[in-house]
Design a protein around this motif. Structure first.
Motif, PDB file in Angstrom:
ATOM      1  N   ASN A 101       0.827  -1.211   0.000  1.00 52.10           N
ATOM      2  CA  ASN A 101       0.000   0.000   0.000  1.00 52.10           C
ATOM      3  C   ASN A 101       0.861   1.262   0.000  1.00 52.10           C
ATOM      4  O   ASN A 101       0.523   2.250  -0.652  1.00 52.10           O
ATOM      5  CB  ASN A 101      -0.971  -0.011   1.179  1.00 52.10           C
ATOM      6  CG  ASN A 101      -2.069  -1.032   0.994  1.00 52.10           C
ATOM      7  OD1 ASN A 101      -2.560  -1.237  -0.105  1.00 52.10           O
ATOM      8  ND2 ASN A 101      -2.452  -1.699   2.057  1.00 52.10           N
TER       9      ASN A 101
ATOM     10  N   SER B 155      -4.957   5.031  -2.178  1.00 54.23           N
ATOM     11  CA  SER B 155      -3.814   4.311  -1.624  1.00 54.23           C
ATOM     12  C   SER B 155      -3.572   4.697  -0.172  1.00 54.23           C
ATOM     13  O   SER B 155      -3.216   3.846   0.654  1.00 54.23           O
ATOM     14  CB  SER B 155      -2.556   4.587  -2.447  1.00 54.23           C
ATOM     15  OG  SER B 155      -2.731   4.158  -3.778  1.00 54.23           O
TER      16      SER B 155
ATOM     17  N   GLN C 213      -6.036   2.843   1.993  1.00 57.04           N
ATOM     18  CA  GLN C 213      -5.627   1.439   2.117  1.00 57.04           C
ATOM     19  C   GLN C 213      -4.415   1.309   3.041  1.00 57.04           C
ATOM     20  O   GLN C 213      -4.322   0.374   3.838  1.00 57.04           O
ATOM     21  CB  GLN C 213      -5.317   0.843   0.741  1.00 57.04           C
ATOM     22  CG  GLN C 213      -6.534   0.661  -0.139  1.00 57.04           C
ATOM     23  CD  GLN C 213      -7.549  -0.268   0.486  1.00 57.04           C
ATOM     24  OE1 GLN C 213      -7.219  -1.337   0.988  1.00 57.04           O
ATOM     25  NE2 GLN C 213      -8.807   0.155   0.486  1.00 57.04           N
TER      26      GLN C 213
ATOM     27  N   SER D 210      -4.122  -0.885   6.525  1.00 51.13           N
ATOM     28  CA  SER D 210      -3.071  -1.883   6.749  1.00 51.13           C
ATOM     29  C   SER D 210      -2.166  -1.494   7.919  1.00 51.13           C
ATOM     30  O   SER D 210      -1.690  -2.362   8.652  1.00 51.13           O
ATOM     31  CB  SER D 210      -2.253  -2.132   5.480  1.00 51.13           C
ATOM     32  OG  SER D 210      -1.658  -0.965   4.994  1.00 51.13           O
TER      33      SER D 210
END
Length: 193
Positions: free
Chosen positions: A52, A71, A74, A78
């Motif tokens: 990511n 991005s 994400q 994460s």
């Protein structure tokens, strides 16, 4: 004794030859080892975090605000779900890992709140710095990571970023014609098979 030494040298040379990169010319090998100091759960969560991050860097290179925001979201997910409890480190190192993780999440929130690309890049730099320190703290050992520096970023103040490739695209100066990318460090703790 000499024949045994010659035989040992022969097998050593053969094993070295077999371990060379057989990939396509011009491409960087992705070093991934089956051996690791970390659990599979941790490695999966950390690899997702890195993927990511690399996508975020690509978004900056493409100067694509939609890709950057997607991005970044994400990356935030994460980072939040990073399996740090799986690490086998002392309490001081664990505290440092949590600090870097929380810093990354906080900077991503700042990045997402910025309407101007330049300000988003400043947040990206801070994310990059904290991720670099986190990689070093945990002793990430799945693949080689390059630590790049661009002296021309932010009106010659300079900025760092990470890549899994030696020929990384510069997220700070994508259309300047000058790449100004210099590898300052590489983290290569990949355990041999």
């Amino acid at each position: 004794m000499k024949p045994i030494l010659l035989i040992c040298c022969f097998f050593w040379l053969v094993s070295c030859k077999n371990s060379e990169n057989t990939g396509n010319p011009g491409q960087n090998p992705v070093l991934v080892s089956d051996k690791t100091a970390h659990s599979e759960a941790f490695n999966r969560s950390f690899e997702l975090l890195l993927d990511n991050y690399f996508n975020l860097s690509k978004g900056f290179y493409a100067q694509n605000d939609s890709l950057i925001n997607q991005s970044a979201r994400q990356l935030s997910i994460s980072a939040d779900s990073l399996a740090l409890k799986e690490l086998k480190v002392d309490s001081l190192a664990m505290a440092a890992c949590y600090t870097y993780q929380q810093g990354i999440v906080a900077e991503i929130k700042g990045l997402l709140g910025e309407p101007v690309l330049l300000e988003k890049r400043k947040s990206f730099q801070l994310i990059s710095d904290q991720l670099y320190e986190l990689i070093r703290e945990i002793g990430y050992d799945r693949k080689k990571i390059y630590h790049f520096f661009c002296q021309e970023a932010f009106s010659d103040q300079g900025a760092f970023w990470l890549s899994e490739r030696k020929d990384a695209e510069n997220p700070y100066r994508p259309s300047s014609g000058s790449n100004c990318a210099e590898i300052k460090d590489s983290i290569n703790l990949v355990l041999s098979n």
